[in-house]
Design a protein around this motif. Structure first.
Motif, PDB file in Angstrom:
ATOM      1  N   ARG A 139     -53.436  82.309  29.804  1.00 13.85           N
ATOM      2  CA  ARG A 139     -53.320  83.485  30.394  1.00 13.85           C
ATOM      3  C   ARG A 139     -52.931  83.514  31.535  1.00 13.85           C
ATOM      4  O   ARG A 139     -52.531  84.336  32.221  1.00 13.85           O
ATOM      5  N   THR A 140     -53.368  82.543  32.284  1.00 16.75           N
ATOM      6  CA  THR A 140     -53.016  82.249  33.710  1.00 16.75           C
ATOM      7  C   THR A 140     -51.467  82.163  33.921  1.00 16.75           C
ATOM      8  O   THR A 140     -50.929  83.080  34.871  1.00 16.75           O
ATOM      9  N   LEU A 141     -51.030  81.432  33.077  1.00 13.85           N
ATOM     10  CA  LEU A 141     -49.505  81.078  33.165  1.00 13.85           C
ATOM     11  C   LEU A 141     -48.871  82.612  32.913  1.00 13.85           C
ATOM     12  O   LEU A 141     -47.889  83.059  33.655  1.00 13.85           O
ATOM     13  N   LEU A 142     -49.403  83.347  32.117  1.00 18.20           N
ATOM     14  CA  LEU A 142     -48.564  84.522  31.435  1.00 18.20           C
ATOM     15  C   LEU A 142     -48.722  85.486  32.714  1.00 18.20           C
ATOM     16  O   LEU A 142     -47.945  86.315  33.008  1.00 18.20           O
ATOM     17  N   ASN A 143     -49.872  85.704  33.138  1.00 17.07           N
ATOM     18  CA  ASN A 143     -50.212  86.783  34.468  1.00 17.07           C
ATOM     19  C   ASN A 143     -49.077  86.238  35.545  1.00 17.07           C
ATOM     20  O   ASN A 143     -48.844  87.150  35.954  1.00 17.07           O
ATOM     21  N   GLY A 144     -49.195  84.919  35.530  1.00 17.23           N
ATOM     22  CA  GLY A 144     -48.267  84.468  36.610  1.00 17.23           C
ATOM     23  C   GLY A 144     -46.995  85.165  36.813  1.00 17.23           C
ATOM     24  O   GLY A 144     -46.220  85.520  37.398  1.00 17.23           O
ATOM     25  N   THR A 145     -46.243  84.626  35.570  1.00 20.26           N
ATOM     26  CA  THR A 145     -45.011  84.805  35.242  1.00 20.26           C
ATOM     27  C   THR A 145     -44.849  86.285  35.108  1.00 20.26           C
ATOM     28  O   THR A 145     -43.732  86.879  35.492  1.00 20.26           O
ATOM     29  N   ARG A 146     -45.757  87.125  34.359  1.00 29.34           N
ATOM     30  CA  ARG A 146     -45.538  88.575  34.294  1.00 29.34           C
ATOM     31  C   ARG A 146     -45.345  89.259  35.769  1.00 29.34           C
ATOM     32  O   ARG A 146     -44.702  90.248  36.017  1.00 29.34           O
ATOM     33  N   SER A 147     -46.109  88.864  36.743  1.00 30.94           N
ATOM     34  CA  SER A 147     -46.263  89.479  38.122  1.00 30.94           C
ATOM     35  C   SER A 147     -44.895  89.356  38.650  1.00 30.94           C
ATOM     36  O   SER A 147     -44.724  89.908  39.804  1.00 30.94           O
ATOM     37  N   VAL A 148     -44.102  88.220  38.283  1.00 32.49           N
ATOM     38  CA  VAL A 148     -42.642  88.367  38.826  1.00 32.49           C
ATOM     39  C   VAL A 148     -41.739  89.232  37.963  1.00 32.49           C
ATOM     40  O   VAL A 148     -41.602  89.050  36.974  1.00 32.49           O
TER      41      VAL A 148
END
Ligand SMILES: Nc1ncnc2c1ncn2[C@@H]1O[C@H](COP(=O)(O)OP(=O)(O)O)[C@@H](O)[C@H]1O
Ligand SMILES: [Mg+2]
Lengths: 250, 612
Positions: B461-470
């Motif tokens: 989830r953390t990785l996804l949220n991080g990637t999504r915010s870019v």
């Protein structure tokens, strides 16, 4: 023989759903589990195949300790315990036959089954089981096209695909029209009488208990209140189980 | 002392009003809101010019012929002046306000009957005995109005005065023939196709990756995954070990097969033989594998050996197949002019993709095989050994696993930060990891299942949220640096963004499935994979289709502007046209974008209604 010893279950929130429940079930017996809703019937049945992890206590099944089984062992034990649910729990978007074949998942090769490939003998067996509950002609329909009573028969067929020695039925007729209840109960009776499968069935209506069960146990707020022949549930016992205001209709 | 509630309320209302005013005043100031500028003459004129150009998209174009209109003209007035020449007013003609003038003098030239809205140039034609046809000197431009008239002032050149008449010439254009698609329209068509396919590739490949990831980021599935510590620590050792072996093996095999790739027949034979071998081996293996509860290490080791050989066979088959495709592709494309070049080249491209994915496949599969083997070993230790033995085992193995993970994390960070210092790279992370491992081993009961699933869920989830915010636009900048300007960079950026966004949306759908069927399938004795395939997958197909279409819609939209940062597609030329002030061409681009986006919008909404 199933032996439940001092079984307790406390849910994460602190709700104590089962309190020191102990009873035995002989092979081939039809045992009814009664009690108000919230008394712990579903929790008890799910502890037996460990869909719910018991907090303490022991469950022995033919000398094997279910509560101590590893994950792999548990899957092997579950193969022999069929389960029928109040809300049928079919995968409604799949075909009826697929739902029934799912009963074989514990037996078939996991890799082949991942591609929905089942041995020919299993497919034949699935059609047989559907025939037995009288809906063979519905086999290739989608499960959600079936009526409630038909869906529950699919549920029974799925459980029978496991070639179980015990069936747990959690209020199997509670979400059906009362007129359909007997037909479903008769299928369970048939499994019990013809195939010698032990049946643990939680029920709401006392008339069904009287008619189908060899023996009954009653739960009240998670504690075992009664264990014996259904005939022994007299008016006083009835009020103990269901509370003072309950009206006896069965 | 008690304040009246009405008073309190009005004070609060007043404060809120003041606060709102302050916030908006500040907002106006930081966003440079400037109404004076919007009313200025100069700005309005340029706005009008741009909007008018945008309103005239240059979709069609004509073939033009040049049209020369001349009048005699004296540079340097002769005695008695020069008469106004007679002009033929039947076609296009020009009039000059004087028949003669001195060099560097300014005269007015009027033109009539020219092509409406056409533009052209005005020249002075110097005629001399050496050049009887005249030497044109450009002295100005004209822009005809909607009636084909113009009037411009031009300054005569500084040439020698001659008594003979010379000439003034207006060079205009006339449209001939029917209108045809302009060059701008053709470029726009090419680029819009590029745009749509960029979105298609990004959506398809992004979705393919997002689906498995969504299962790992679904709380309801992952919360049930619990393992005892011995299992977790051994998998943490097994996974990297397996992945390392996978990378090494794939490199080794690729090098081994390299010499073969010159011979087409050998490659063909390999492509046929190895998959067949693998198929029969797999069949035999599956048939002879009956699940045994009794854990016998020797049996499991042999099984591991079989699985590894099977994976190796699969890897060799993949490598051969990629070589075969590359060779066929190369053979089919001797040059760029062969018919259906793109289809032929696609064969080689698939081969290339497979060759690129082979190491990834090897790494993941090998990691999975060894991770699984070690996990099983760890599970058995927890299941079978007495608690004290399991505890001792954990005390030894968990610190090792912790150290290994610590070192691996630092290796990854080193790539970014280049510490290149053994203390930071090895001793420190190993020490911290081992200490954490030891603490965990001391604290955790040896047989208690730990919620490892939720932990993995958290990481995903953390990785996804991080990637999504870019934003995809920003990702495109990085990909442009990697693969160069063009639609490939755009497709990669959109694809990555699709993975992150859709994995999140998908996982939310997994989380909202009905628990009943899941429970029922579990109760039959199905394993986790079977439960997912039989109970989860059928439930999530409709929302997955719906979200994929939604993403396709967004990707088409995004792909139209990803060219602004060099990501290819229509945005690339749109930006060029804007920078070159070529607004009529930009208008064509925008029109195409509007058509594509709105039709995609429509199609996807129709499809969604129909199939979901
Ligand atoms: N997952 C759960 N988490 C917390 N409490 C639960 C959960 N499931 C059931 N309970 C509580 O446990 C008690 C027994 O529930 P249940 O076994 O479903 O009873 P019955 O099947 O007899 O209606 C109820 O009070 C119920 O609210
Ligand atoms: Mg219940």
């Amino acid at each position: 023989m199933l032996e439940v010893k001092n079984l307790s279950k406390t849910y994460d929130g602190g709700m104590q759903a089962l309190k020191n429940v102990s009873f035995n079930v002989k092979q081939g017996e039809f045992l009814a589990v009664i009690g108000l809703s919230g008394s712990g019937k579903s929790t008890l049945l799910r502890c037996i195949n460990r869909l719910i992890e018991p907090t303490s206590g022991q469950i022995l099944w033919d000398e094997q300790d279910i509560t101590a089984a590893s994950q792999d062992e548990m899957r092997h034990i579950r193969r022999k315990i069929g389960m029928v649910f109040q809300h049928f729990n079919l995968v409604t978007r799949s075909k009826v036959i697929t739902n029934v074949l799912a009963g074989r998942l514990g037996y078939v090769n996991p890799i082949l089954s991942a591609f929905n490939r089942f041995p020919q003998s299993d497919v034949a067996m699935a059609l047989d089981q559907l025939d037995r509950v009288g809906i063979k002609n519905q086999a290739y329909k989608r499960a959600d096209e079936l009526s409630g009573g038909q869906q529950q028969r699919v549920g029974i067929a799925r459980a029978m695909m496991q070639q179980p020695t015990m069936v747990l039925a959690d209020e199997p007729v509670a979400s059906l029209d009362p007129v359909l209840a007997h037909s479903i109960m008769q299928h369970l009776e048939k499994i019990n009488k013809e195939d010698g499968v032990t049946v643990l069935c939680s029920l709401h209506f006392l008339d069904l208990v009287h008619r189908y069960a060899d023996r009954a146990i009653a739960l009240k707020e998670g504690a075992l209140m009664f264990d014996g022949s259904p005939d022994k549930i007299d008016d006083q016992k009835f009020r103990e189980i269901y509370g003072k205001d309950a009206e006896r209709i069965g | 002392m008690k304040k009246s509630p009405a008073l309190l309320k009005s004070v609060v209302t007043g404060l809120v009003t003041i606060l709102t005013l302050i916030i908006f005043a500040y907002g106006f100031s930081v966003t440079n809101v400037n109404f004076e500028e919007t009313r200025s003459e100069r700005r309005l004129a340029s706005l009008t010019r741009i909007l008018r150009a945008l309103a005239h998209p240059k979709i069609f174009d004509y073939t033009y012929e040049t049209l020369n209109v001349e009048v005699p003209f004296y540079l340097g007035c002769p005695e008695g002046g020069a008469a106004f020449p007679e002009v033929d007013r039947s076609g296009a003609f020009i009039l000059v306000n004087a028949g003669c003038a001195a060099p560097k003098e300014t005269i007015t030239v009027e033109g009539h009957n020219f092509q409406e809205n056409s533009s052209g140039s005005i020249s002075f034609i110097g005629i001399s005995p050496e050049a009887p046809d005249g030497v044109p000197i450009s002295i100005g431009n004209f822009q005809a109005d909607a009636q084909g008239n113009f009037k411009v002032e031009v300054t005569l050149p500084n040439r020698q005065i001659k008594p003979e008449p010379q000439a003034l010439r207006a060079t205009g254009q006339i449209q001939v023939g029917a209108p045809m698609l302009s060059q701008e329209s053709k470029v726009t068509w090419d680029k819009i196709i590029e745009t749509v396919f960029m979105a298609l590739l990004a959506t398809v490949f992004g979705t393919l990756l997002a689906v498995p990831i969504s299962f790992f980021s679904a709380r309801n599935l992952m919360s049930e995954v619990k393992s005892p510590l011995s299992n977790i620590s051994l998998s943490l050792i097994g996974w990297p070990l397996g992945m390392w072996l996978g990378i090494k093996t794939s490199k080794f095999l690729a090098n081994l097969l390299m010499p073969l790739s010159n011979s087409f027949l050998l490659v063909l034979a390999g492509t046929l033989v190895f998959p067949t071998l693998g198929f029969f081996f797999a069949k035999w293996f599956l048939a002879n594998q009956n699940e045994e509860l009794e854990y016998r290490f020797r049996k499991r080791l042999i099984n591991l050996l079989y699985t590894v050989s099977l994976a190796a066979l699969a890897l060799i088959s993949i490598l051969f197949a990629s070589k075969l495709l590359l060779q066929i592709g190369a053979y089919l494309t001797p040059n760029k002019d062969v018919p259906l070049y793109f289809l032929r080249k696609f064969i080689a491209q698939i081969g290339d993709i497979i060759a690129m994915l082979a190491p990834v496949f090897a790494t993941l599969v090998s990691g999975g095989i060894f991770g699984g083997f070690f996990a099983q070993l760890g599970q058995t230790i927890s299941d079978r050994m007495p608690a004290a033995t399991a505890k001792i085992f954990n005390l030894i193995v968990t610190p090792i696993a912790g150290a290994a993970v610590g070192i691996l994390i630092l290796q990854g960070l080193n790539w970014f930060y280049q510490f290149n210092d053994p203390a930071i790279l090895f001793y420190l992370p190993a020490g911290i990891g081992a200490a954490l491992g030891l603490t965990l081993a001391l604290v955790a009961a040896p047989k208690q299942p730990l919620p490892i699933g939720i932990f993995i869920y958290g990481i995903f989830r953390t990785l996804l949220n991080g990637t999504r915010s870019v934003e995809a636009l920003i990702m495109a900048i990085v990909f442009v640096a990697w693969v160069g300007l063009g639609p490939f960079a755009g497709a990669l950026a959109l694809g990555l963004h699709t993975v992150a966004s859709n994995a999140k949306l998908y996982s939310e759908q997994v989380e909202s499935i009905l628990a009943g069927p899941l429970e029922a399938i579990q109760a039959t004795g199905a394993n986790r994979l079977q439960t997912i395939i039989f109970a989860v997958v059928p439930q999530i197909i409709p929302p997955y289709i719906s979200y994929t279409m939604y993403r396709w819609d967004i990707n088409v939209r995004m792909s139209t502007i990803i060219g602004f940062v060099g990501g290819g597609g229509i945005g690339f030329i749109l930006q060029q046209n804007i920078n070159l002030l070529n607004y009529r061409a930009a208008s064509v681009n925008m029109l195409a974008i509007a058509i594509v986006v709105s039709s995609m919008d429509y199609i996807s909404s129709v499809l969604r209604e129909k199939y979901v």
